[in-house]
Design an enzyme around this catalytic site. Structure first.
Site, PDB file in Angstrom:
ATOM      1  CG  HIS A   1       5.380  -5.518  -4.522  1.00  0.00           C
ATOM      2  ND1 HIS A   1       4.108  -5.386  -4.019  1.00  0.00           N
ATOM      3  CD2 HIS A   1       6.046  -4.398  -4.171  1.00  0.00           C
ATOM      4  CE1 HIS A   1       4.008  -4.219  -3.393  1.00  0.00           C
ATOM      5  NE2 HIS A   1       5.168  -3.609  -3.470  1.00  0.00           N
TER       6      HIS A   1
ATOM      7  CD  GLU B   1       2.395  -8.339  -5.327  1.00  0.00           C
ATOM      8  OE1 GLU B   1       2.120  -7.169  -5.024  1.00  0.00           O
ATOM      9  OE2 GLU B   1       3.141  -9.060  -4.645  1.00  0.00           O
TER      10      GLU B   1
ATOM     11  CB  SER C   1     -22.337 -10.787 -26.535  1.00  0.00           C
ATOM     12  OG  SER C   1     -21.248 -11.481 -25.971  1.00  0.00           O
TER      13      SER C   1
ATOM     14  N   GLY D   1       0.836  -1.203   0.000  1.00  0.00           N
ATOM     15  CA  GLY D   1       0.000   0.000   0.000  1.00  0.00           C
ATOM     16  C   GLY D   1       0.863   1.242   0.000  1.00  0.00           C
TER      17      GLY D   1
END
Length: 518
Positions: free
Chosen positions: A173, A175, A228, A59
């Site tokens: 990080h 990820e 669709s 964050g």
């Protein structure tokens, strides 16, 4: 609590990072279910789940700042392993008695990290690996009970753990793809530390969503679903059909904004192959009349959303208990349209099946794909036997060509773009260049320029080619096709499509641009 059996999973606490959804994708790619919650609802969500682990995201805030997110400390006392990432690490450290300060040497970007103890989340590691850092603060004193697992030259506590309480924390990080072995680190946390079984797979997803649909619709309800022909609505239709059978009524709206030949493909696939009740509604004139003179992208989307819902409402009157509206809404659609988790997410654009729905909608939504990413949708489509031509089809926006026609949408401009787009897609697929691409299409610009054809002056429209690579549509990078293929596409468009005399290539990434032009 719902009656549906919830899979054992991970709670991801979103502390304001731009990567919360990416963490979720990495966890699910490892065949483990996860949910995301903001700090204010995290404890409640954790207690309602069959919880197997917690991940605290990164964050932008500083843990010592007055406006730092308030995270319930009780999350650390639920008896499950916890992994803190970046800000999550700093919050854990400070909360448990450590100390966090502004770093003498900020780290942004790639860093070489030495794994000092190849254990726990680093099982199978040896020596150094490259990770992605993004922090201005760092832990300067560890809480009691923690030990160092890895470090960089400027970050002595790059990864730490408390073995007694099964707490792990990393300053980088894992990820993001820039952390070369990040997925392996997360997988070790899930399997070596949390001891998950890896039971989140296409089969379990299908069973769970079928049960959810049955719970919502009941034993007599009927669903009207907008079909669709794209992978999202097609997979949603199959799931709902498996759940309630003939009580599903698919409505295919020919809104005049479709790709060339779209109607024929949809009718053949669902009427002949899946034997699903399908009604085709000719509504091109209705939609184009609504869009007459409109140039604002948001207004276009909302008008199209309104007309879609009106058509569904009218069709629903044919069925006694059709009080449910089925849609192929995906997780990224929700994220871009609304602050799904109650945070401060900016609304990028309204999706007609999310932000464009009227407040007085008198139908209950049935959205079996709402919590899923595109790769998960494709996987369950294959699992259910959906035609590969639909499963692997590139995404097509709900508002259709209206958001690829910049400026006013007219029947004439629609026909021009249909022809140009067909050339783009057919040439790319014929060359086999579509493999690995997320989307490839043409956009018609509100720009005219001077050209020369047959020694005569022309003053016609400009067409842009949009070709991008992505894994989930949340971020994307432009792709450069073979020069000869680009030349062939450009030559055909200019020679075969009356009204276009110039073709340009869009080389913008997302962000800052979006994939669609509007």
């Amino acid at each position: 609590m719902t009656a549906i059996q919830q899979p054992k999973g991970v709670l991801i606490v979103d502390l304001g990072t731009q990567y919360a959804q990416l963490i979720a994708r990495r966890v699910r790619e490892a065949s483990v279910w996860c949910e995301i919650a903001p700090p204010r609802t995290a404890l409640e969500k954790a207690k309602s789940m069959d919880l197997g682990g917690i991940i605290l995201s990164g964050g932008p805030a500083s843990v010592y700042a007055p406006d730092a997110p308030h995270i319930p400390v009780e999350l650390l006392s639920l008896g499950v392993p916890v992994l803190g990432i970046c800000y999550g690490m700093q919050w854990m450290s400070q909360t448990l008695g450590g100390e966090v300060k502004a770093a003498d040497h900020r780290e942004f970007g790639r860093a070489s990290m030495l794994v000092e103890k190849p254990e726990g989340v680093f099982e199978g590691f040896d020596g150094r690996t490259v990770v992605w850092m993004s922090h201005g603060d760092q832990v300067v004193r560890l809480p009691q009970g923690f030990e160092v697992l890895a470090s960089t030259d400027t970050c002595p506590y790059a990864a730490v753990r408390d073995t007694r309480r099964n707490y792990y924390a990393v300053q980088f990080h894992p990820e993001v793809s820039h952390s070369l072995r990040g997925s392996e680190i997360l997988s070790n946390f899930l399997y070596k530390v949390c001891r998950f079984q890896g039971d989140w797979n296409p089969g379990s997803i299908v069973e769970r969503e079928i049960a959810r649909v049955r719970e919502i619709v009941g034993s007599t309800g009927e669903v009207v679903l907008g079909l669709s022909g794209g992978v999202d609505s097609s997979v949603a239709a199959l799931l709902v059909h498996k759940a309630i059978g003939a009580r599903l009524h698919c409505i295919f709206v020919d809104n005049g904004l479709l790709r060339l030949g779209e109607r024929e493909v949809v009718e053949r696939t669902f009427r002949e192959h899946f034997k699903i009740d399908l009604t085709t509604v000719d509504a091109g004139e209705r939609f184009l009349t609504s869009l007459k003179g409109v140039t604002d992208p948001e207004q276009k989307r909302k008008l199209i959303g309104r007309d879609f819902v009106d058509v569904f409402r009218e069709q629903a009157k044919r069925f006694t208990n059709a009080k449910y509206l089925g849609q192929g809404t995906l997780y990224p659609d929700v994220i871009e349209s609304v602050a799904v988790h109650g945070g401060n997410t900016a609304v990028i654009k309204s999706h007609h099946n999310v932000g464009g729905l009227p407040k007085d909608l008198d139908m209950t939504l049935v959205e079996p794909l709402r919590e899923l990413f595109k790769d998960e949708v494709r996987a369950i489509g294959r699992h259910m036997g959906l035609d590969p031509r639909i499963v692997d089809r590139q995404p097509f926006p709900g508002p259709g060509l209206a958001v690829r026609i910049v400026g006013e949408v007219t029947p004439e401009r629609c026909l021009v773009l249909q022809k140009a787009d067909h050339i783009v897609t057919s040439e790319i697929e014929k060359a086999g260049a579509h493999k690995g691409l997320w989307q490839y299409f043409a956009a018609l610009l509100p720009v005219k320029s001077v050209g020369v054809m047959g020694d005569a002056r022309t003053y016609e429209s400009c067409c842009a080619l949009r070709i991008v690579e992505s894994s989930d549509g949340m971020t994307a990078d432009w792709h450069y096709l073979d020069r000869e293929l680009l030349a062939r596409i450009s030559n055909r468009i200019i020679n075969e499509v009356r009204g276009i005399n110039r073709v340009v290539l869009d080389i913008s990434s997302k962000p800052p641009a979006t994939i669609e032009w509007e």
